[in-house]
Design a protein around this motif. Structure first.
Motif, PDB file in Angstrom:
ATOM      1  N   UNK A  60       0.859  -1.183   0.000  1.00 48.30           N
ATOM      2  CA  UNK A  60       0.000   0.000   0.000  1.00 48.30           C
ATOM      3  C   UNK A  60       0.896   1.233   0.000  1.00 48.30           C
ATOM      4  N   UNK A  61       0.922   1.929  -1.129  1.00 48.05           N
ATOM      5  CA  UNK A  61       1.781   3.095  -1.285  1.00 48.05           C
ATOM      6  C   UNK A  61       1.225   4.273  -0.479  1.00 48.05           C
ATOM      7  N   UNK A  62       2.059   4.912   0.355  1.00 49.72           N
ATOM      8  CA  UNK A  62       1.588   6.033   1.170  1.00 49.72           C
ATOM      9  C   UNK A  62       1.201   7.268   0.367  1.00 49.72           C
ATOM     10  N   UNK A  63       1.759   7.407  -0.836  1.00 46.43           N
ATOM     11  CA  UNK A  63       1.464   8.590  -1.647  1.00 46.43           C
ATOM     12  C   UNK A  63       0.095   8.540  -2.295  1.00 46.43           C
ATOM     13  N   UNK A  89       7.643   2.509   2.374  1.00 43.81           N
ATOM     14  CA  UNK A  89       6.764   2.523   1.201  1.00 43.81           C
ATOM     15  C   UNK A  89       5.531   1.638   1.299  1.00 43.81           C
ATOM     16  N   UNK A  90       5.336   0.941   2.415  1.00 41.96           N
ATOM     17  CA  UNK A  90       4.195   0.038   2.539  1.00 41.96           C
ATOM     18  C   UNK A  90       3.414   0.335   3.810  1.00 41.96           C
ATOM     19  N   UNK A  91       2.228   0.928   3.644  1.00 38.66           N
ATOM     20  CA  UNK A  91       1.392   1.239   4.803  1.00 38.66           C
ATOM     21  C   UNK A  91       0.898  -0.019   5.520  1.00 38.66           C
ATOM     22  N   UNK A  92       1.023  -1.181   4.881  1.00 36.40           N
ATOM     23  CA  UNK A  92       0.571  -2.435   5.506  1.00 36.40           C
ATOM     24  C   UNK A  92       1.730  -3.259   6.076  1.00 36.40           C
ATOM     25  N   UNK A  93       2.923  -2.683   6.143  1.00 38.58           N
ATOM     26  CA  UNK A  93       4.084  -3.452   6.614  1.00 38.58           C
ATOM     27  C   UNK A  93       3.927  -3.942   8.052  1.00 38.58           C
ATOM     28  N   UNK A  94       3.303  -3.160   8.913  1.00 32.09           N
ATOM     29  CA  UNK A  94       3.093  -3.614  10.296  1.00 32.09           C
ATOM     30  C   UNK A  94       2.119  -4.786  10.354  1.00 32.09           C
ATOM     31  N   UNK A 103      15.430   4.675  -5.032  1.00 34.15           N
ATOM     32  CA  UNK A 103      16.768   5.044  -5.496  1.00 34.15           C
ATOM     33  C   UNK A 103      17.815   4.353  -4.633  1.00 34.15           C
ATOM     34  N   UNK A 104      19.005   4.225  -5.169  1.00 36.70           N
ATOM     35  CA  UNK A 104      20.126   3.643  -4.414  1.00 36.70           C
ATOM     36  C   UNK A 104      20.570   4.654  -3.371  1.00 36.70           C
ATOM     37  N   UNK A 105      20.634   4.237  -2.116  1.00 35.20           N
ATOM     38  CA  UNK A 105      21.062   5.137  -1.044  1.00 35.20           C
ATOM     39  C   UNK A 105      22.581   5.108  -0.876  1.00 35.20           C
ATOM     40  N   UNK A 106      23.224   4.188  -1.578  1.00 31.70           N
ATOM     41  CA  UNK A 106      24.686   4.085  -1.617  1.00 31.70           C
ATOM     42  C   UNK A 106      25.038   3.280  -2.857  1.00 31.70           C
ATOM     43  N   UNK A 123      18.693   0.968  -0.435  1.00 28.87           N
ATOM     44  CA  UNK A 123      17.819   1.823  -1.239  1.00 28.87           C
ATOM     45  C   UNK A 123      16.992   2.695  -0.303  1.00 28.87           C
ATOM     46  N   UNK A 124      16.361   3.689  -0.888  1.00 34.05           N
ATOM     47  CA  UNK A 124      15.444   4.545  -0.148  1.00 34.05           C
ATOM     48  C   UNK A 124      14.268   4.867  -1.063  1.00 34.05           C
ATOM     49  N   UNK A 125      13.092   4.968  -0.482  1.00 37.50           N
ATOM     50  CA  UNK A 125      11.905   5.357  -1.242  1.00 37.50           C
ATOM     51  C   UNK A 125      11.680   6.847  -1.026  1.00 37.50           C
TER      52      UNK A 125
END
Length: 130
Positions: A63-66, A120-125, A102-105, A88-90
């Motif tokens: 579930x994308x937060x945006x 990036x996932x509102x359902x991760x919990x 994107x690659x964070x390093x 990576x980072x969203x």
């Protein structure tokens, strides 16, 4: 849709993982939603799926937060595993309603590509991601 060369393989983190198949420079866009390739659906649509279909969908979609809709990737990006120390980072650029990855390093060839699902996932919990 993945924008870098990758492969899947056995992961030390969890089952199958997503691995770089090229050098990925810090800041490079790794994944971006593609309308004709990835699937975006509203939560109510999931109830119309068969039980096996629903289980598959909820395992691989997020579930994308945006946009507050479920996104299901149709390439190997769905095998990216969670990490508390991801490479990576969203982010959500102003002109985008769906996050990009994107690659964070710098990421070396054959290195597992990981993300922090909580970004990036509102359902991760609900999925038990720690």
């Amino acid at each position: 849709m993945l924008l870098v060369k990758t492969k899947i393989g056995p992961s030390k983190i969890h089952g199958i993982g997503l691995f770089a198949d090229e050098f990925i420079q810090k800041g490079k866009i790794i994944w971006k939603f593609a309308k004709r390739f990835d699937l975006m659906i509203e939560e109510k649509t999931i109830s119309e799926l068969s039980e096996p279909g629903k289980n598959f969908f909820l395992k691989y979609a997020y579930m994308d937060p945006g946009c507050k809709k479920y996104i299901l990737d149709f390439d190997n990006s769905r095998f990216m595993n969670h990490s508390k120390n991801p490479n990576t980072i969203s982010i959500y650029p102003a002109e985008e309603k769906i996050g990009i990855t994107i690659a964070s390093r710098n990421i070396k060839p054959s290195e597992e590509i990981t993300g922090n699902y909580h970004e990036f996932d509102l359902t991760s919990n609900e999925k038990g991601i720690l």
